[in-house]
Design a protein around this motif. Structure first.
Motif, PDB file in Angstrom:
ATOM      1  N   ASP A  31       0.840  -1.204   0.000  1.00  0.00           N
ATOM      2  CA  ASP A  31       0.000   0.000   0.000  1.00  0.00           C
ATOM      3  C   ASP A  31       0.873   1.252   0.000  1.00  0.00           C
ATOM      4  O   ASP A  31       0.527   2.258   0.605  1.00  0.00           O
ATOM      5  N   THR A  35      -3.431   3.439  -0.651  1.00  0.00           N
ATOM      6  CA  THR A  35      -3.966   2.215  -0.061  1.00  0.00           C
ATOM      7  C   THR A  35      -5.027   1.575  -0.938  1.00  0.00           C
ATOM      8  O   THR A  35      -5.737   2.244  -1.701  1.00  0.00           O
ATOM      9  N   CYS A  36      -5.171   0.284  -0.778  1.00  0.00           N
ATOM     10  CA  CYS A  36      -6.073  -0.505  -1.615  1.00  0.00           C
ATOM     11  C   CYS A  36      -7.534  -0.095  -1.428  1.00  0.00           C
ATOM     12  O   CYS A  36      -8.345  -0.256  -2.343  1.00  0.00           O
ATOM     13  N   GLU A  37      -7.889   0.428  -0.255  1.00  0.00           N
ATOM     14  CA  GLU A  37      -9.271   0.845  -0.004  1.00  0.00           C
ATOM     15  C   GLU A  37      -9.742   1.906  -0.999  1.00  0.00           C
ATOM     16  O   GLU A  37     -10.939   1.987  -1.321  1.00  0.00           O
ATOM     17  N   TRP A  62      -5.426   2.511  -5.868  1.00  0.00           N
ATOM     18  CA  TRP A  62      -4.460   1.629  -5.207  1.00  0.00           C
ATOM     19  C   TRP A  62      -3.177   1.661  -6.034  1.00  0.00           C
ATOM     20  O   TRP A  62      -3.185   1.360  -7.228  1.00  0.00           O
ATOM     21  N   THR A  64       0.991   0.508  -5.751  1.00  0.00           N
ATOM     22  CA  THR A  64       2.095  -0.131  -5.040  1.00  0.00           C
ATOM     23  C   THR A  64       3.424   0.483  -5.472  1.00  0.00           C
ATOM     24  O   THR A  64       3.515   1.160  -6.497  1.00  0.00           O
ATOM     25  N   CYS A  75      -4.133  -8.434  -4.042  1.00  0.00           N
ATOM     26  CA  CYS A  75      -4.983  -8.145  -2.891  1.00  0.00           C
ATOM     27  C   CYS A  75      -6.160  -9.111  -2.877  1.00  0.00           C
ATOM     28  O   CYS A  75      -6.463  -9.769  -3.879  1.00  0.00           O
ATOM     29  N   THR A 123      -4.721  -0.748   7.491  1.00  0.00           N
ATOM     30  CA  THR A 123      -4.652   0.160   6.349  1.00  0.00           C
ATOM     31  C   THR A 123      -3.709   1.310   6.648  1.00  0.00           C
ATOM     32  O   THR A 123      -3.987   2.154   7.498  1.00  0.00           O
ATOM     33  N   GLN A 124      -2.595   1.349   5.943  1.00  0.00           N
ATOM     34  CA  GLN A 124      -1.595   2.375   6.222  1.00  0.00           C
ATOM     35  C   GLN A 124      -0.749   2.640   4.986  1.00  0.00           C
ATOM     36  O   GLN A 124      -0.091   1.742   4.462  1.00  0.00           O
ATOM     37  N   MET A 125      -0.783   3.872   4.496  1.00  0.00           N
ATOM     38  CA  MET A 125       0.039   4.247   3.364  1.00  0.00           C
ATOM     39  C   MET A 125       1.520   4.066   3.712  1.00  0.00           C
ATOM     40  O   MET A 125       1.930   4.266   4.854  1.00  0.00           O
TER      41      MET A 125
END
Length: 372
Positions: A31, A35-37, A62, A64, A75, A123-125
């Protein structure tokens, strides 16, 4: 300019990956930049040229890091409910030099015991998964899940190339999907369209028969100029007007409006949407939520029902509808609750007059066990 001329028909189906539908990111290998969210957010992706974070350029999706170790990024998403996937949209908007070159989709129907093996999501950049997470996930053998989209090339996030649609031909029902990107990069939004296949609830349980989580789907409508009527059966509260059903203004509405004896306006036009319920049943309570619709809510709404033997509904075939909710006044930005006592029905027809929009529809009742 965004090209919408080749939008496939499966996009008319319910969508099960987005946040408002109840989709959830369970795992992401990386992430770092974004982030993927973000990938399942309900809003349209945006680009802010001057916005940066401590990790690099801020992107609405999202994204990477550039991979410098063996492997590829991936994911796992939990879909809103068990469903048959009919098609997907992978939107690479604004990812022009950093989009994922290729992707594939795998899917599985997990038991509660298997789902319990999934690691807790943090969840954390700027982060990546741990070796412990990967070891735990090996028990699920997600790399061996059924492949419903093979390795497929993506296109850059320009207006004329960002919308990557993919039809899915599998008839199996799934609860989770694995999104693989090869080897790294970014995706702005992911949408998963299909048909819900939930387990039937107990007959004595009051359930929302018009929810996409119980299998309801919009099968026809008159107008969806600003927002599709399939939005109103999402389980979560709408966040903006864009997440509801909103029509264009009726062009033949009277020049001067007058009231009828029941308090509703005298109108010459109306708009409608038809929904197939998740299960045949008897509706007892209805909620019409006009939240966010403050200057454009309908004057009134009526709801009719019918019981159809066939699976498919067509607007061309004559259907006898009977009244469940008589024309009832609505107001701005408010929940409206109505009581009723319908016969066993399979479909409802929602008619608003003269036009406008609302956020959510709820139709609580009990399923009919003899004709589930």
């Amino acid at each position: 300019m965004l090209d919408i001329s080749n939008v496939p028909s499966f996009t008319e189906l319910s969508e099960f990956a987005s946040t408002s539908a109840g989709g959830k990111v369970i795992f992401a290998s990386d992430d770092f930049f974004a982030t993927c969210e973000n990938m399942i957010a309900d809003s349209e992706p945006i680009f802010i040229a001057e916005k940066y974070t401590e990790f690099g350029k801020w992107m609405d999706g999202w994204e990477t890091r550039r991979k410098r170790i063996p492997g590829h990024d991936w994911c796992i998403l939990k879909l809103a409910t068990k469903c048959v996937v009919r098609g997907l949209l992978v939107d690479t908007a604004f990812f022009t030099g950093n989009y994922a070159p290729k992707y594939s989709i795998q899917a599985a129907c997990l038991t509660p015991e298997e789902e319990a093996l999934l690691p807790e999501r943090d969840t954390q950049m700027g982060s990546a998964c741990t070796e412990c997470d990967l070891e735990r996930l090996k028990q699920l053998r997600s790399d061996k899940w059924e492949e419903i989209v093979p390795v497929t090339a993506l296109r850059p996030g320009y207006d004329d190339t960002r919308m990557n649609y993919q039809k899915v031909v599998s008839d199996e029902a799934f609860t989770h999907i694995r999104v693989n990107i090869y080897p790294d990069g970014g995706i702005a939004r992911l949408r998963v369209f299909g048909e819900a296949k939930p387990e039937a609830p107990p007959c004595d349980q009051l359930v929302d028969l018009a929810s996409l989580l119980t299998g309801a789907t919009c099968v026809g409508h008159s107008n969806a100029h600003y927002g599709h009527p399939k939005n109103v059966i999402k389980p979560r509260k709408g966040e903006t007007m864009a997440d509801g059903w909103e029509t264009a203004r009726q062009l033949d509405r009277p020049e001067i409006l007058e009231s009828s004896d029941d308090g509703t306006l005298k109108t010459t036009g109306e708009e409608w949407a038809v929904y197939k319920l998740g299960f045949n049943g008897r509706i007892q309570k209805i909620c019409v939520d006009t939240e966010h619709f403050k200057g454009n809510y309908p004057d009134s709404i009526k709801i009719e029902g019918t019981l159809l033997d066939q699976e498919e509904w067509t607007h061309s075939k004559p259907i006898t509808w009977y009244n469940i909710l008589k024309p009832s006044k609505l107001s701005a930005h408010n929940e409206h609750w109505f009581t009723c006592n319908s016969d066993v029905i399979s479909h409802i027809k929602v008619t608003i007059a003269p036009d406008g929009g609302f956020s959510r529809l709820r139709a609580f009742g009990h399923i009919e066990p003899t004709i589930i």
